[in-house]
Motif scaffolding. Sequence first.
Motif, PDB file in Angstrom:
ATOM      1  N   LEU A 303      -4.851   1.644  19.534  1.00 52.09           N
ATOM      2  CA  LEU A 303      -5.074   2.571  20.081  1.00 52.09           C
ATOM      3  C   LEU A 303      -4.747   3.082  21.103  1.00 52.09           C
ATOM      4  O   LEU A 303      -4.551   4.626  21.201  1.00 52.09           O
ATOM      5  CB  LEU A 303      -6.637   2.505  20.860  1.00 52.09           C
ATOM      6  CG  LEU A 303      -7.928   1.876  19.799  1.00 52.09           C
ATOM      7  CD1 LEU A 303      -8.898   2.056  20.489  1.00 52.09           C
ATOM      8  CD2 LEU A 303      -7.873   3.147  18.867  1.00 52.09           C
ATOM      9  N   PRO A 307      -1.798   6.163  19.218  1.00 56.00           N
ATOM     10  CA  PRO A 307      -2.682   6.802  19.222  1.00 56.00           C
ATOM     11  C   PRO A 307      -2.672   7.748  18.172  1.00 56.00           C
ATOM     12  O   PRO A 307      -3.620   8.736  17.453  1.00 56.00           O
ATOM     13  CB  PRO A 307      -2.715   7.600  20.485  1.00 56.00           C
ATOM     14  CG  PRO A 307      -1.662   7.407  21.373  1.00 56.00           C
ATOM     15  CD  PRO A 307      -0.656   6.185  20.751  1.00 56.00           C
ATOM     16  N   LEU A 308      -1.129   8.511  17.835  1.00 52.43           N
ATOM     17  CA  LEU A 308      -1.212   9.229  16.474  1.00 52.43           C
ATOM     18  C   LEU A 308      -1.588   8.873  15.508  1.00 52.43           C
ATOM     19  O   LEU A 308      -1.802  10.345  14.248  1.00 52.43           O
ATOM     20  CB  LEU A 308       0.379  10.076  16.751  1.00 52.43           C
ATOM     21  CG  LEU A 308       0.883  10.628  18.428  1.00 52.43           C
ATOM     22  CD1 LEU A 308       1.783  11.699  18.746  1.00 52.43           C
ATOM     23  CD2 LEU A 308      -0.406  11.765  18.768  1.00 52.43           C
ATOM     24  N   LYS A 309      -1.181   7.771  15.034  1.00 55.39           N
ATOM     25  CA  LYS A 309      -1.094   7.527  13.922  1.00 55.39           C
ATOM     26  C   LYS A 309      -2.528   6.318  14.057  1.00 55.39           C
ATOM     27  O   LYS A 309      -2.773   7.482  12.544  1.00 55.39           O
ATOM     28  CB  LYS A 309      -0.060   6.047  13.767  1.00 55.39           C
ATOM     29  CG  LYS A 309       0.753   5.954  13.209  1.00 55.39           C
ATOM     30  CD  LYS A 309       1.895   4.958  13.376  1.00 55.39           C
ATOM     31  CE  LYS A 309       3.687   4.731  13.214  1.00 55.39           C
ATOM     32  NZ  LYS A 309       3.740   3.200  12.647  1.00 55.39           N
ATOM     33  N   VAL A 310      -3.376   6.328  15.256  1.00 49.08           N
ATOM     34  CA  VAL A 310      -4.595   6.733  14.919  1.00 49.08           C
ATOM     35  C   VAL A 310      -5.193   7.476  14.330  1.00 49.08           C
ATOM     36  O   VAL A 310      -6.148   7.361  13.540  1.00 49.08           O
ATOM     37  CB  VAL A 310      -5.371   6.011  15.741  1.00 49.08           C
ATOM     38  CG1 VAL A 310      -6.948   5.594  15.853  1.00 49.08           C
ATOM     39  CG2 VAL A 310      -5.023   3.865  16.326  1.00 49.08           C
ATOM     40  N   LEU A 311      -4.571   8.889  15.409  1.00 46.28           N
ATOM     41  CA  LEU A 311      -5.518  10.048  15.316  1.00 46.28           C
ATOM     42  C   LEU A 311      -5.211  10.458  13.992  1.00 46.28           C
ATOM     43  O   LEU A 311      -6.380  11.479  12.766  1.00 46.28           O
ATOM     44  CB  LEU A 311      -4.839  11.159  15.660  1.00 46.28           C
ATOM     45  CG  LEU A 311      -5.449  12.475  15.962  1.00 46.28           C
ATOM     46  CD1 LEU A 311      -6.931  12.744  15.895  1.00 46.28           C
ATOM     47  CD2 LEU A 311      -4.794  13.592  17.010  1.00 46.28           C
ATOM     48  N   LEU A 314      -7.490   8.392  11.314  1.00 46.56           N
ATOM     49  CA  LEU A 314      -9.375   9.621  11.523  1.00 46.56           C
ATOM     50  C   LEU A 314      -9.579  10.704  10.687  1.00 46.56           C
ATOM     51  O   LEU A 314      -9.972  11.180  10.143  1.00 46.56           O
ATOM     52  CB  LEU A 314      -9.437   9.079  13.184  1.00 46.56           C
ATOM     53  CG  LEU A 314     -10.934   9.990  13.226  1.00 46.56           C
ATOM     54  CD1 LEU A 314     -11.627   9.314  12.577  1.00 46.56           C
ATOM     55  CD2 LEU A 314     -10.891  10.004  15.074  1.00 46.56           C
ATOM     56  N   LEU A 315      -8.471  11.741  10.988  1.00 45.68           N
ATOM     57  CA  LEU A 315      -8.028  12.807  10.294  1.00 45.68           C
ATOM     58  C   LEU A 315      -8.349  12.794   8.788  1.00 45.68           C
ATOM     59  O   LEU A 315      -8.234  13.810   8.065  1.00 45.68           O
ATOM     60  CB  LEU A 315      -7.226  13.472  10.461  1.00 45.68           C
ATOM     61  CG  LEU A 315      -6.790  14.288  12.293  1.00 45.68           C
ATOM     62  CD1 LEU A 315      -5.676  14.811  12.425  1.00 45.68           C
ATOM     63  CD2 LEU A 315      -7.765  15.237  12.331  1.00 45.68           C
ATOM     64  N   GLY A 377      -9.795   3.426  12.125  1.00 42.20           N
ATOM     65  CA  GLY A 377      -9.659   4.368  11.613  1.00 42.20           C
ATOM     66  C   GLY A 377     -11.373   3.876  10.861  1.00 42.20           C
ATOM     67  O   GLY A 377     -12.417   5.020  11.108  1.00 42.20           O
ATOM     68  N   LEU A 380     -14.175   3.900  14.206  1.00 35.63           N
ATOM     69  CA  LEU A 380     -14.053   5.037  14.910  1.00 35.63           C
ATOM     70  C   LEU A 380     -14.834   6.280  13.726  1.00 35.63           C
ATOM     71  O   LEU A 380     -16.036   7.151  14.448  1.00 35.63           O
ATOM     72  CB  LEU A 380     -13.172   6.224  15.021  1.00 35.63           C
ATOM     73  CG  LEU A 380     -12.094   5.360  16.244  1.00 35.63           C
ATOM     74  CD1 LEU A 380     -10.399   5.799  16.514  1.00 35.63           C
ATOM     75  CD2 LEU A 380     -13.089   5.208  17.585  1.00 35.63           C
ATOM     76  N   SER A 381     -14.561   5.601  12.797  1.00 36.28           N
ATOM     77  CA  SER A 381     -15.459   6.915  11.676  1.00 36.28           C
ATOM     78  C   SER A 381     -16.888   6.489  11.191  1.00 36.28           C
ATOM     79  O   SER A 381     -17.585   7.734  11.432  1.00 36.28           O
ATOM     80  CB  SER A 381     -15.008   6.881  10.511  1.00 36.28           C
ATOM     81  OG  SER A 381     -14.635   5.598   9.653  1.00 36.28           O
TER      82      SER A 381
END
Length: 585
Positions: A303, A307-311, A314-315, A377, A380-381
């Motif tokens: 995380l 962070p960008l890969k996690v975001l 998640l998107l 993912g 968070l999801s």
Amino acid sequence: MHHDVPLIATVAMAFVLAFAFGFLANRLRLPPLVGYLVAGVMAGPFSPGFVADAALSAQLAEMGVILLMFGVGLHFSAGDLMAVRWVAIPGAVGQILVATLMGVGLAMAWGWSLGAGVVFGLSLSVASTVVLLRALEERNALATPNGRIAVGWLIVEDLAMVLTLVLLPAFAELLGGHADGHGTATGGGLLWSILLTLGKVAAFVALAVMLGPKLVPWLLRQVARTGSRELFTLSVLAVALGIAYGSATIFGVSFALGAFFAGVVLSESDFSHRAAADSLPLQDAFAILFFVSVGMLFDPFVLVEQPLKVLAVLLVITLGKSLAAFAIVQLLGYPVGTALTVSASLAQIGEFSFILAGLGLSMGLLPEEGQDLILAGALLSITLNSVCFMGADWLRERGRARFPAWFDEFGKDRQLGLQGQLDELRRKSQAREEARSLQITSLIERFPIFADLDQAGREDLLMLFRPRTAQPGERIIRVGDRPDAAYFITSGTVLVRVSGQDIRLGPGEFFGEMALLSGRRRTADVTALDYCQFQTLEQRDFRQFVSHHPELRQKLLELVRQRTEMNRQAAAAQAEPVPALPAQG
């Protein structure tokens, strides 16, 4: 005393941490599943303090997969799936393809291989059935048409992932991984490998479909006749685990597929509800261990480091999949409300994502970073899924106010048609339940001696009863016979001759229980006076049933005492000399 007990330590700490964080998640109005995953993170090698045994956790996780898939099979309804097939099947397949392509695109952008992208995309494409069912239950939406479509959609996804688990090892070497370490299969070798895999699966499915519905219910019926609850529970687990292990050993298919078909075999039988109820505690327990073991694999530093890969992941899960599902449902001609429900349902990933990620990692297809991103993912999801449902509700209310024609009229005919099909299925299901309930009610009304039995006892009694008939004049019981069964009269009349007395018995009465309770030979002759129908309890079933219901045994013993006393009095009265008449003058 030796204190090196890694299994006990792993299970104990897993349950303690899962309880603590699951309770905390519930208090924070989050799904307890989030707490279980966090518990795994706390017990894993990336957190300070207690570190659970990773090898043991992996085996416990496999047990969780088996029982989870057994539960999915038990609740699998072919009727419900067929009712929503025109939206669930093309919708799920289309959404899996779109989400997989999104995952492949991300993987290629990050410099991963095509094989890694395929596994990564497939892992992001499939939602958690467990999370969905709990979310719909909380909203009382499980029995609605939208809820049925969402569940049917996820069943198709689950079936697609089961097929993926079977086929992925065959394609592993072609995708740049390794299946068994014996080199790369190409051309005819790959085709032969695929055909052999599909052939084994087909053989297993055919065997399960042909023999399963006959053999498994028969086996459970024999176990249920013992009257032992623990033996029945043990038999259910033996069926689930035995078929799962046997399918993997003999046919080379996954534990998950074997367990799923074990549940499907039982789903249409009279024992499905009881099997589900008896196995549910263990399903829940091992499912918790499964999610804890998955959490142990997660490196929370991803995380911070990525962070960008996690975001991006998640998107794809919460936005990309949801928009794809929304567009597909609308293209298929269903209302906006249905599209919003399905979109919110798919805005998370769960158990199959973890299984696919683990399989991809073991075959060298998916890098460890990919597994970490999938786990992040998922965490968070699942945490945000309730927010997605609230957002869908908000959009539905606002949209209906501003665009009533689009929200209320578009797809209305399809929705009404689906509602009619589901109502018909529900009526048939209720009719079956009512018929069984009527049987139980009729049993109690006809034979009040069973009135004090609980619901489970009454259902057991219905299962143990064996129908029998007798023609007029037929001798049913003879004096001196060995006791074989107790007879409960449903229609007709019998004549009981005991101690020289004739007694007529009709519907609602019973006979033959005295010899079964005493263990002695028959002391009466019983003959059918007209056409008779009985429900009988065989000697072994009778004795075991009354031993498990002592209150019934006491009632029967009291009746035996009363009948014995009546017979004695009748015999004594018959033996008294008749007084002589006075002489007539």
